[in-house]
Structure formats: C-alpha cells, structure tokens
Design an enzyme around this catalytic site. Structure first.
Site, short mmCIF file in Angstrom:
data_model
loop_
_atom_site.label_atom_id
_atom_site.label_comp_id
_atom_site.label_asym_id
_atom_site.label_seq_id
_atom_site.Cartn_x
_atom_site.Cartn_y
_atom_site.Cartn_z
CB VAL A 88 -48.87 -53.14 55.62
CG1 VAL A 88 -49.41 -54.19 54.65
CG2 VAL A 88 -48.28 -53.81 56.86
CB SER B 286 -57.12 -41.51 57.93
OG SER B 286 -56.18 -40.46 57.92
CB CYS C 93 -46.31 -60.58 60.34
SG CYS C 93 -46.68 -59.47 61.71
CB SER D 87 -41.07 -52.89 60.06
OG SER D 87 -40.77 -54.25 59.92
NE ARG E 156 -43.23 -54.84 68.16
CZ ARG E 156 -44.04 -55.38 67.24
NH1 ARG E 156 -43.56 -56.06 66.23
NH2 ARG E 156 -45.34 -55.27 67.37
CG HIS F 174 -42.12 -60.86 62.80
ND1 HIS F 174 -41.54 -59.63 63.05
CD2 HIS F 174 -43.46 -60.62 62.73
CE1 HIS F 174 -42.48 -58.69 63.11
NE2 HIS F 174 -43.65 -59.26 62.91
P1 NAP Z 1 -49.66 -48.24 59.97
O1 NAP Z 1 -48.28 -47.99 59.47
O2 NAP Z 1 -50.06 -47.62 61.26
O3 NAP Z 1 -50.70 -47.75 58.80
C1 NAP Z 1 -52.10 -47.69 59.06
C2 NAP Z 1 -52.85 -47.20 57.82
O4 NAP Z 1 -54.25 -47.12 58.17
C3 NAP Z 1 -52.45 -45.81 57.34
O5 NAP Z 1 -52.47 -45.76 55.93
C4 NAP Z 1 -53.55 -44.89 57.90
O6 NAP Z 1 -53.78 -43.74 57.09
C5 NAP Z 1 -54.74 -45.81 57.78
N1 NAP Z 1 -55.80 -45.39 58.70
C6 NAP Z 1 -55.73 -45.16 60.05
N2 NAP Z 1 -56.92 -44.72 60.52
C7 NAP Z 1 -57.77 -44.67 59.45
C8 NAP Z 1 -59.12 -44.28 59.29
N3 NAP Z 1 -59.88 -43.86 60.33
N4 NAP Z 1 -59.67 -44.38 58.05
C9 NAP Z 1 -58.95 -44.79 56.99
N5 NAP Z 1 -57.62 -45.15 57.08
C10 NAP Z 1 -57.06 -45.09 58.30
O7 NAP Z 1 -49.96 -49.79 60.13
P2 NAP Z 1 -49.31 -51.06 59.34
O8 NAP Z 1 -48.21 -51.66 60.11
O9 NAP Z 1 -49.10 -50.64 57.92
O10 NAP Z 1 -50.50 -52.13 59.45
C11 NAP Z 1 -51.66 -52.08 58.63
C12 NAP Z 1 -52.51 -53.30 58.92
O11 NAP Z 1 -51.79 -54.48 58.58
C13 NAP Z 1 -52.88 -53.44 60.41
O12 NAP Z 1 -54.20 -53.95 60.51
C14 NAP Z 1 -51.84 -54.42 60.93
O13 NAP Z 1 -52.27 -55.11 62.07
C15 NAP Z 1 -51.69 -55.34 59.71
N6 NAP Z 1 -50.40 -56.06 59.61
C16 NAP Z 1 -49.22 -55.39 59.76
C17 NAP Z 1 -48.02 -56.10 59.60
C18 NAP Z 1 -46.66 -55.45 59.75
O14 NAP Z 1 -45.65 -56.18 59.70
N7 NAP Z 1 -46.57 -54.13 59.90
C19 NAP Z 1 -48.05 -57.45 59.30
C20 NAP Z 1 -49.29 -58.10 59.14
C21 NAP Z 1 -50.44 -57.36 59.29
P3 NAP Z 1 -53.23 -42.26 57.54
O15 NAP Z 1 -51.78 -42.20 57.18
O16 NAP Z 1 -54.05 -41.34 56.69
O17 NAP Z 1 -53.49 -42.13 59.01
#
Ligand code: NAP
Length: 357
Positions: A21, A43, A154, A184, A240, A247
């Site tokens: 995201v 992070s 989403c 994704s 999934r 979606h």
């Molecule tokens: P993701 O690909 O796993 O990315 C997670 C992000 O969080 C990465 O930038 C990671 O940084 C960071 N992070 C993890 N642990 C951390 C820590 N301890 N301190 C600071 N940063 C940290 O997940 P995503 O799919 O992008 O989702 C992000 C958020 O959006 C989630 O809450 C998810 O539920 C929500 N969301 C996702 C979608 C979707 O379609 N994917 C839709 C709606 C909402 P590093 O790379 O440094 O680990």
C-alpha cells in the site's frame, strides 16, 4: 468549498512506505496537484537506508524523487510533514498513529486499529463525506490538535460503494456477501505462492467481522456528533483467490422497499456520490460504473476503471429468496487503500480542515 489549487502544496509523508500500500501511495502522490511527498518512513530494518535499497519495488517504475530519499523511522520527531498517510502493519499502526495525532499531525490511516472507534471517521468521500464531522468529537474527547481519519477494509469499500445508492433509496434490511480477494490484499510478500497458485483459500484472518462491522459504520448516519450504524443485518464470507489486484464481492440483499432489478439499476446508474467530492483531483468521473455485459465485472478487464478508483457493478438481477443479487469489483490497493486515503485528504483540504500548507 474552496478549491486549494492556487495555494502551496501540503508536504506529506508516507508511513509504511516500503509495503504494497505504501508503494501505491508513492505512485499516486507523484505529481499530485495539492500534495508533495517529502518523506518516507518504515520499520527500523529499513530506516536509514535509501528508499531504493529498503523497498522491493512492485509495479511500474519507482519515481526518481523517491528512490534516493532516506527512509525515516516512524516517529513524529523524525518525520516533519503535517499530513501523514499511514500504510503501516496493524501490529504497529495503533501506537504510531496515536503518537503522530498527539503531536498535532493529520493521520490518514489504512490500518484497522482505529476504524471502529466511535470518535474516528471511517470515510469513503462519495458515500459518507459528512462523517468527517466526527473530528470535532475526536478532538474534544482526546484533547489533541492532530487527527486520525481512516479508510475502510478494501472489500468493505467495494461493497459500500456498490450498496450506498441502494441503501440511501431502498434501505437495506438483510445482506449476504461472498468475496474473492486478490493476493495483493495480503501485502508483500503476502501469501506463499504454493498456497495460492491454482487455489482458493476460504479463510482470511479477521476479514469477515471487519467487513460486517465496517459496512454498518460506513453506511450509517452522522447525527448529533456521532455515527448511528446502518441498521441492517450482514453476513460475510471471504476467500483469497489467485488474482493479482481486485476484490470481487457477490452480494445478495433484501431491502425495506423491495426494489425490482430495473429500479435498482436506475438508481445505480444515476448515483454521483456526495457533491463535496465532485471537483477533488482523485475522484473518478464515475465512482460507480454499471456494466450490462453478462460476464462482467472481471478483475482482468475492469479493475483499472477510473484509474483504479471506480467500483464496477454488474449482473444486477432479482433474487429468488431476497430481493436482489449483483457482483461488485474494485481495486484493493487503489480504491480500497491508498487512493481512498488520498481522496480523504483531498476532501479535508477542500473543506478547509487541514492546517495551512
Ligand atoms: P505490507 O506490504 O506488509 O507493508 C507493511 C508496511 O509496514 C511496510 O512498509 C513495513 O516496513 C511497515 N512496518 C512493519 N512493521 C513495522 C514496524 N515495527 N515499524 C514501522 N513500520 C513497520 O502491508 P500492506 O498490504 O501494504 O498493508 C499496509 C496496511 O494497509 C495494513 O494495515 C493493511 O491491513 C492495510 N490495507 C491493505 C490493503 C491491501 O490491499 N493490501 C487494503 C486496505 C488496507 P518494512 O518494509 O521496513 O518492514
């Protein structure tokens, strides 16, 4: 409404910038007319590195302006921007987003942590722009000058855009949803390839209750400083599937006013969404598109409608048990995440709710 085109751009940061995201935010904020991305944070394992070394870029070309930015830690003292978009993992989003709001920042969050708090707006601008009125309640309750505004899960977003016009006109009574959700949606690296290739997984952790409760809030009414829930019954099953983006939600519903398919189609086709959104830069011309093709919507063909911001609805027909059946599709990382969040920020900007740029 004052359109802020002539003003300086707001400086914005993305927290969780390295994830699926976060990267979508970076793509959508490149050349944004009102916002300038000045900082990226993630992070401790990524902090201190150039963004290009910290992130595995997933789609298209990484914008030059971002590739050499040094990734910051997610701490208010390290991140200078007043507006922060959060794409943080939910295990850390709660504490980090609270710290930023306490430090006077506007946090636009994609995480689940604050979505259901009664004083936190859960917003899809075309559907419930007036829910931003909760910010006054939030500031009074929490005593901070910042703010947290969330966008929904989403799949809940896709269903809410498809159902909002029908609920507004015919009042939902009972609702069954079955989703087919893209990989994704699980972030990066997400689901292991050997688990998902050629497969359907009939379980997404915590997804069904999220969908059910968030839909009730999204389609609820804002009155007297609070949101009263939508007042219908909802049951969701989530799966999934081996799709990259998009979606799909199969919907069966009954309404207090029992519309025919023809009446429902007329309402869906006419719907334009809240007037306060009509001139926002990320708002698609049609937040909701209706397809007459018998075999649409399909992720492969329809997911990028309106640059990923349009929800496409098809197969609208009467149901033998309830009133109606239909299928809705939307882009999970754009409409269902980063694009929805940017639109929320544009609405705050256009309604004069952001601090000066
Ligand atoms: P993701 O690909 O796993 O990315 C997670 C992000 O969080 C990465 O930038 C990671 O940084 C960071 N992070 C993890 N642990 C951390 C820590 N301890 N301190 C600071 N940063 C940290 O997940 P995503 O799919 O992008 O989702 C992000 C958020 O959006 C989630 O809450 C998810 O539920 C929500 N969301 C996702 C979608 C979707 O379609 N994917 C839709 C709606 C909402 P590093 O790379 O440094 O680990």
């Amino acid at each position: 409404m004052t359109a802020p085109q002539d003003r300086r751009k707001w400086k914005v940061a993305v927290l969780g910038a390295t994830g699926a995201v976060g990267q979508t935010f970076i793509r959508l904020l490149a050349d944004h007319p009102w916002f300038e991305l000045t900082e990226v944070a993630a992070s401790e394992k990524s902090a201190g590195k150039p963004f290009a070394d910290a992130a595995r870029w997933l789609e298209g070309t990484m914008p030059d302006a971002v590739s050499q930015m040094q990734v910051k830690s997610c701490r208010p003292l390290e991140v200078d921007a007043d507006i922060v978009f959060s794409a943080l993992d939910s295990t850390v989003a709660g504490d980090v987003e609270r710290e930023f709001a306490q430090a006077g920042r506007f946090v636009l969050s994609n995480a689940k942590n604050f979505r259901m708090d009664p004083d936190v707006p859960l917003v899809i601008p075309e559907v419930n722009a007036d829910h931003l009125g909760l910010l006054e309640t939030q500031r009074a309750a929490r005593g901070w000058t910042g703010a947290i505004v969330t966008n929904a899960n989403c799949a809940a977003t896709v269903a809410a855009v498809a159902l909002a016009p029908l609920h507004e006109r015919f009042r939902l009574d009972r609702l069954f949803l079955t989703t087919m959700q893209a990989v994704s949606g699980a972030g990066y690296p997400g689901v292991a390839s050997l688990d998902i290739l050629g497969n359907v997984i009939p379980y997404i952790a915590e997804e069904e209750p999220k969908l059910e409760r968030e839909l009730l809030k999204l389609l609820g009414r804002f009155e007297n400083g609070a949101v009263a829930d939508g007042g219908f019954q909802v049951s969701a099953q989530t799966n999934r599937v081996a799709v990259e983006h998009g979606h799909t939600v199969c919907i069966t519903a009954s309404f207090h006013e029992h519309p025919t398919a023809e009446q429902a189609l007329a309402v869906l086709r006419e719907w334009k969404g809240a007037e306060s959104t009509w001139s926002l830069p990320s708002r698609p011309e049609h937040p909701l598109a209706v397809t007459d093709e018998a075999d649409r919507p399909q992720p492969r063909r329809d997911v990028n409608a309106g640059d990923g911001m349009t929800v496409t609805v098809g197969r609208v027909r009467e149901d033998r048990i309830l009133d109606l059946r239909m299928v809705a599709l939307g882009h999970n990382t754009i409409r269902g995440a980063a694009g929805g969040s940017v639109l929320n920020a544009e609405l705050l900007a256009a309604t004069g709710m952001l601090p000066p740029a």
